[in-house]
Design a protein around this motif. Structure first.
Motif, PDB file in Angstrom:
ATOM      1  N   ASP A  78       6.484  75.841 -52.692  1.00 30.84           N
ATOM      2  CA  ASP A  78       6.584  76.624 -51.457  1.00 30.84           C
ATOM      3  C   ASP A  78       5.191  77.108 -51.031  1.00 30.84           C
ATOM      4  N   ALA A  80       3.895  80.064 -50.271  1.00 31.40           N
ATOM      5  CA  ALA A  80       3.307  81.236 -50.934  1.00 31.40           C
ATOM      6  C   ALA A  80       2.710  80.837 -52.281  1.00 31.40           C
ATOM      7  N   GLN A 136       0.148  76.656 -44.063  1.00 32.87           N
ATOM      8  CA  GLN A 136       0.944  77.334 -45.085  1.00 32.87           C
ATOM      9  C   GLN A 136       1.543  78.631 -44.530  1.00 32.87           C
ATOM     10  N   LEU A 140       5.463  79.801 -43.767  1.00 33.12           N
ATOM     11  CA  LEU A 140       6.029  81.101 -44.160  1.00 33.12           C
ATOM     12  C   LEU A 140       6.714  81.786 -42.979  1.00 33.12           C
ATOM     13  N   ARG A 142       5.145  82.787 -40.185  1.00 31.05           N
ATOM     14  CA  ARG A 142       4.270  83.801 -39.613  1.00 31.05           C
ATOM     15  C   ARG A 142       3.761  83.369 -38.240  1.00 31.05           C
ATOM     16  N   ILE A 183      -0.547  88.101 -50.263  1.00 36.07           N
ATOM     17  CA  ILE A 183       0.316  86.962 -49.934  1.00 36.07           C
ATOM     18  C   ILE A 183       1.778  87.360 -50.135  1.00 36.07           C
ATOM     19  N   ASP A 184       2.061  88.051 -51.246  1.00 37.37           N
ATOM     20  CA  ASP A 184       3.439  88.481 -51.524  1.00 37.37           C
ATOM     21  C   ASP A 184       3.986  89.396 -50.426  1.00 37.37           C
ATOM     22  N   THR A 187       5.545  87.481 -47.216  1.00 31.45           N
ATOM     23  CA  THR A 187       6.722  86.609 -47.301  1.00 31.45           C
ATOM     24  C   THR A 187       8.003  87.379 -47.037  1.00 31.45           C
TER      25      THR A 187
END
Length: 187
Positions: A78, A80, A136, A140, A142, A183-184, A187
């Motif tokens: 994935d 993330a 990426q 996600l 975004r 990054i966490d 998501t």
């Protein structure tokens, strides 16, 4: 099984990448590169007529390395995980960054000071990293994926400069953990 020993040209390009990173383009001579590649100096001119051609080959090698890296990361499950793995790879290189800076960022900065077009070749590699990171962040979900990609690459370049300037590999490890946590939160 065949022996896939690197050709002289491949050895020269790999040596150029390393020596340009460690010494900078301006301080590096073709003799330095020939010595690092264990190739007679005269052979350098067979493959590269000018130092600029060798710089172009080094930029192309960075581009190929980035493509190989992102291809490996794309195999992860994935986006993330891919982004966090990219950051982990940067952190793994913290001792090198502490001594010499980012392998590509330092080259790009040096080439930007020149007026021979090599700055645009270097920009192409940096854009490729930004584009990959943007893809990426898009995966996600975004809507601000481009801005986040710029933020990630800028954070990496900043932590590389500080790690190098302060000769503190722990700084990169700490900042890398912060980026992974960031990054966490996205998501």
């Amino acid at each position: 099984m065949t022996d896939s020993k690197p050709t002289k040209r491949e050895r020269l390009v790999a040596a150029a990448v390393q020596v340009f990173h460690e010494q900078g383009v301006e301080k590096t001579t073709l003799g330095d590169i020939a010595g690092a590649a264990d190739v007679p100096l005269g052979n350098v001119y067979y493959y590269f007529k000018t130092k600029n051609q060798l710089v172009e080959a080094a930029v192309d090698a960075h581009c190929a390395q980035l493509h190989a890296l992102t291809s490996q990361l794309d195999a992860l499950p994935d986006p993330a995980t891919r982004l966090k793995s990219l950051i982990a790879g940067w952190v793994e290189q913290r001792d090198v960054a502490a001594r010499f800076g980012c392998p590509f960022g330092t080259l790009a900065t040096e080439l930007d000071k020149r007026d021979d077009g090599l700055d645009q070749a270097a920009a192409k590699v940096m854009r490729a990293l930004i584009d990959w990171a943007e893809s990426q962040f898009t995966l996600l979900g975004r809507p601000d994926a481009h801005d986040l990609a710029i933020e990630l690459v800028a954070a990496y370049q900043g932590m590389s400069v500080l790690t190098n300037t302060l000769r503190d590999p722990d700084l990169m490890a700490t900042q890398g953990r912060r980026l992974q946590t960031w990054i966490d939160t996205l998501t």
